[in-house]
Design a protein around this motif. Structure first.
Motif, short mmCIF file in Angstrom:
data_model
loop_
_atom_site.label_atom_id
_atom_site.label_comp_id
_atom_site.label_asym_id
_atom_site.label_seq_id
_atom_site.Cartn_x
_atom_site.Cartn_y
_atom_site.Cartn_z
N SER A 1 0.74 -1.13 -0.06
CA SER A 1 0.10 0.16 -0.13
C SER A 1 1.05 1.14 0.01
CB SER A 1 -1.05 0.22 1.22
OG SER A 1 -0.23 0.19 2.36
N GLN A 2 1.86 1.21 0.48
CA GLN A 2 2.94 2.30 0.82
C GLN A 2 3.45 2.55 -0.84
OE1 GLN A 2 5.61 1.47 3.93
NE2 GLN A 2 4.30 2.25 5.29
N LEU A 3 3.87 1.40 -1.26
CA LEU A 3 4.49 1.72 -2.65
C LEU A 3 3.32 2.31 -3.55
CD1 LEU A 3 6.59 -1.77 -2.97
CD2 LEU A 3 7.30 0.51 -2.76
N ARG A 4 2.17 1.70 -3.66
CA ARG A 4 1.04 2.37 -4.35
C ARG A 4 0.89 3.83 -4.16
NH1 ARG A 4 -1.34 -1.30 -7.45
NH2 ARG A 4 -1.58 -3.59 -6.88
N ALA A 5 1.04 4.19 -2.81
CA ALA A 5 0.70 5.49 -2.49
C ALA A 5 1.80 6.44 -3.06
CB ALA A 5 0.80 5.65 -0.94
N ARG A 6 3.11 6.02 -3.12
CA ARG A 6 4.16 6.62 -3.80
C ARG A 6 4.10 6.44 -5.19
NH1 ARG A 6 8.98 7.09 -0.14
NH2 ARG A 6 10.16 7.53 -1.92
N ALA A 7 3.76 5.27 -5.76
CA ALA A 7 3.53 5.38 -7.25
C ALA A 7 2.49 6.17 -8.02
CB ALA A 7 3.59 3.97 -7.80
N HIS A 8 1.18 6.19 -7.12
CA HIS A 8 0.19 6.81 -7.78
C HIS A 8 -0.62 8.01 -7.05
CE1 HIS A 8 -0.11 3.09 -10.25
NE2 HIS A 8 -0.03 2.42 -9.27
N ALA A 9 -0.16 8.15 -6.12
CA ALA A 9 -0.55 9.33 -5.19
C ALA A 9 0.38 10.35 -5.00
CB ALA A 9 -1.21 9.07 -3.80
N GLY A 10 1.74 10.35 -5.48
CA GLY A 10 2.59 11.35 -5.27
C GLY A 10 3.09 11.65 -3.61
N VAL A 11 2.84 10.40 -3.01
CA VAL A 11 3.33 10.42 -1.38
C VAL A 11 4.77 10.33 -1.63
CG1 VAL A 11 3.22 9.21 0.80
CG2 VAL A 11 1.14 9.70 -0.69
N SER A 12 5.49 11.13 -0.78
CA SER A 12 6.98 10.98 -0.30
C SER A 12 7.43 10.66 0.77
CB SER A 12 7.68 12.29 -0.79
OG SER A 12 6.92 13.39 -0.02
N THR A 13 6.43 10.11 1.65
CA THR A 13 6.99 9.74 3.23
C THR A 13 7.81 8.43 2.89
OG1 THR A 13 4.87 8.57 3.12
CG2 THR A 13 5.03 10.89 4.28
N ASP A 14 8.81 8.20 3.83
CA ASP A 14 9.47 7.08 3.97
C ASP A 14 9.02 5.85 3.99
OD1 ASP A 14 11.83 8.65 3.59
OD2 ASP A 14 12.24 8.91 5.67
N LEU A 15 9.35 4.63 3.52
CA LEU A 15 8.57 3.31 3.83
C LEU A 15 9.12 3.05 5.04
CD1 LEU A 15 9.54 1.60 0.41
CD2 LEU A 15 7.68 2.68 1.00
N ASP A 16 8.16 2.19 5.80
CA ASP A 16 8.13 1.65 6.95
C ASP A 16 8.98 0.20 6.93
OD1 ASP A 16 8.18 0.99 9.42
OD2 ASP A 16 5.99 0.73 9.96
N LEU A 17 10.39 0.61 6.92
CA LEU A 17 11.40 -0.57 6.84
C LEU A 17 11.38 -1.43 8.10
CD1 LEU A 17 14.53 0.94 5.12
CD2 LEU A 17 12.44 -0.26 4.33
N GLN A 18 11.15 -0.84 9.21
CA GLN A 18 10.99 -1.53 10.46
C GLN A 18 10.01 -2.56 10.69
OE1 GLN A 18 13.56 -1.66 12.83
NE2 GLN A 18 12.60 -2.72 14.35
N ALA A 19 9.09 -2.19 10.11
CA ALA A 19 7.73 -3.02 10.08
C ALA A 19 8.11 -4.31 9.51
CB ALA A 19 6.41 -2.42 9.78
N ALA A 20 8.89 -4.01 8.10
CA ALA A 20 9.02 -5.24 7.32
C ALA A 20 10.41 -5.83 7.30
CB ALA A 20 9.02 -4.66 5.87
N ARG A 21 10.89 -5.66 8.83
CA ARG A 21 12.25 -6.08 8.81
C ARG A 21 12.54 -7.65 8.83
NH1 ARG A 21 9.82 -5.01 13.66
NH2 ARG A 21 9.55 -6.41 15.34
N TYR A 22 11.44 -8.64 8.78
CA TYR A 22 11.51 -9.76 8.63
C TYR A 22 11.26 -10.61 7.10
CZ TYR A 22 11.08 -9.98 13.62
OH TYR A 22 11.58 -10.01 15.12
N LEU A 23 11.24 -9.59 6.17
CA LEU A 23 10.95 -9.73 5.00
C LEU A 23 12.14 -9.71 3.96
CD1 LEU A 23 7.83 -7.41 4.20
CD2 LEU A 23 8.00 -10.12 4.89
N GLY A 24 13.53 -9.89 4.67
CA GLY A 24 14.73 -10.20 4.09
C GLY A 24 15.14 -8.71 3.44
N ASP A 25 15.37 -8.88 2.23
CA ASP A 25 15.95 -7.70 1.33
C ASP A 25 14.92 -7.39 0.62
OD1 ASP A 25 18.10 -5.98 0.65
OD2 ASP A 25 18.16 -7.04 -1.24
#
Length: 470
Positions: A81-105
């Motif tokens: 959802s964050q990627l879609r917001a950046r791609a289609h809604a012009g959102v520039s906030t940073d991705l929440d990498l801490q929440a996705a820390r168990y997804l590897g790279d």
């Protein structure tokens, strides 16, 4: 069928299948073991062992599923959802990498790609901004020139919907009702004179002089209907004694030429999101009980072709007819003195109903605000039959039901800023909701929801959220 389900639900079903398979295999193994046992009196022991294994498997798999849901499924849903917001809604906030820390790279790779795309977009945006600034200067010159010309001009589509109006025309329309882009001209002018002149213009291909009356019969206008050549629609010029608008009072030139290509009427469910007009509104009230509290303020803005129409706003205080509690005033800053002389809900409601005519009504937690309007519909003398869209449910569709869907949370995710001075004012919250809607519309299209009916079908899956809110 499974592709219509959310990622989290599909993963949950996978773990359910794993649990059922494990129980089946363990039960079958114990059954065959019992059959090979010489002592048939051991049946109770085998059944007890089977029950223990089943409960143990259920507990183990439920625990693993919860860990997987929290550390894999939810982060994937949030990251997408964050990627879609950046791609289609012009959102520039940073991705929440801490929440996705168990997804590897995956998360760092996604963040790197997003940053690279953002840099490319920034370069393009700088070039576009320079050209836009030049066009803005030209538009200001044109607006100032039109404000000085003592005639009122409208550009009208083939279905008699307003495509453009200048400062003078805004003043003429305001004598009848609030000027609205994409509104039917029949909302302002008596239809017979217009249609007769239009037929003659289409027949002759020449300018047609006509006399038009306002829908309330109070005003009469001398006008000239002019064809647009190869383009559909026509220009309507009000001639005669139209007062010049002082430059300091000039309203902006309001237009959207894409409306000239708007197709004919369709049922709302089948219409594309880009073809719809949205009226985004909010109310401030004396309290939180729609069956007994009253509205003290209504604010609304219009969204046409996916853009907020500057200058088309509805903002009014409302005399509730009862004292405003100090606790409510502390929230929205509207007190008893401010509403003295303001219209009552009947007058304000009728004006807002006209402003929202032929549009989809949008609100954040719409059932709450609509409950106040519908309770007073008889006083207003109107029916609230508009299609309704709720940004709480849109947020759930785009960001997942497990997220927080308050207006502040939605705006934070979409990089929409609500000035503190406007927060908890009807117009301020309506503007923030409209900004959020404008950013969510391309995200909905990217998810394959092109028609209004597609969006409604998805929002109905999250109706429980509104029940919990209300």
């Amino acid at each position: 069928m499974l592709h219509n389900l959310s990622l989290r639900l599909r993963i949950f079903l996978f773990f359910c299948l794993l649990a059922l398979g494990g129980i089946f295999v363990s039960s079958a193994a114990l059954w065959f073991s019992y059959k090979r046992a010489a002592d048939r009196s051991l049946i109770d022991a085998f059944i007890f062992a089977d029950a223990l294994i089943a409960f143990g498997l259920l507990g183990l798999i439920a625990g693993v599923w919860l860990l997987f849901d929290d550390n894999v499924a939810k982060p994937i849903e949030r990251l997408s959802s964050q990627l879609r917001a950046r791609a289609h809604a012009g959102v520039s906030t940073d991705l929440d990498l801490q929440a996705a820390r168990y997804l590897g790279d995956l998360a760092p790779a996604a963040a790197g790609l997003a940053e690279q795309l953002a840099e490319n977009a920034m370069t393009t945006a700088e070039a576009v901004a320079a050209e836009t600034a030049h066009l803005a200067v030209e538009k200001q010159r044109l607006t100032a020139l039109l404000s000085e010309i003592p005639v009122a001009m409208l550009l009208v589509g083939p279905k008699h919907q307003i495509v453009l109006y200048d400062a003078q025309a805004a003043g003429v329309l305001a004598q009848i009702a609030h000027p609205r882009l994409n509104a039917s001209l029949f909302d302002y002018l008596e239809s017979t004179g217009l249609t007769d002149a239009y037929k003659e213009m289409c027949k002759t291909g020449m300018d047609v002089y006509c006399t038009l009356s306002s829908v309330d019969g109070r005003q009469t206008y001398s006008a000239r209907m002019k064809p647009l050549g190869d383009a559909p629609g026509y220009m309507l010029v009000f001639e005669g004694s139209v007062a010049r608008i002082p430059p300091e009072d000039a309203r902006p030139l309001v237009y959207d030429f894409d409306l000239l290509e708007t197709p004919g009427d369709e049922v709302f469910e089948g219409r594309s999101l880009s073809e719809l007009c949205f009226v985004v509104f909010d109310t401030e009230t004396t309290g939180l009980l729609p069956h007994k509290d009253e509205i003290v303020q209504i604010g609304a803005v219009r969204v046409v072709n996916g853009k907020i129409v500057k200058g088309e706003q509805f903002d009014t205080l409302v005399d509730p007819g009862i004292p405003i509690p100090p606790a409510s005033t502390k929230v929205h800053r509207v007190n008893d003195m401010m509403v003295q002389g303001a219209p009552d809900i009947a007058g304000a409601g009728r004006s807002f109903h006209q402003f929202a005519r032929d549009a989809v009504i949008v609100a954040h937690n719409a059932p709450f605000d609509m409950a106040f309007l519908r309770r007073n519909a008889e006083q207003m003398g109107v029916e609230w039959t508009h299609p309704i869209l709720d940004t709480v449910l849109l947020s759930a569709v785009l960001f997942g039901a497990s997220e927080t869907h308050t207006l502040d949370a939605v705006c934070d995710r979409l990089d929409v800023t609500i000035p503190e001075t406007l927060r908890h004012t009807a117009l301020g919250d309506a503007l923030a909701t409209a900004e959020a809607l404008v950013r969510m519309l391309p995200m909905l299209k990217a998810r394959g929801m092109m028609a209004f009916g597609d969006v409604i079908a998805e929002t109905r899956k999250h109706g429980r959220l509104l029940e919990d809110l209300n």
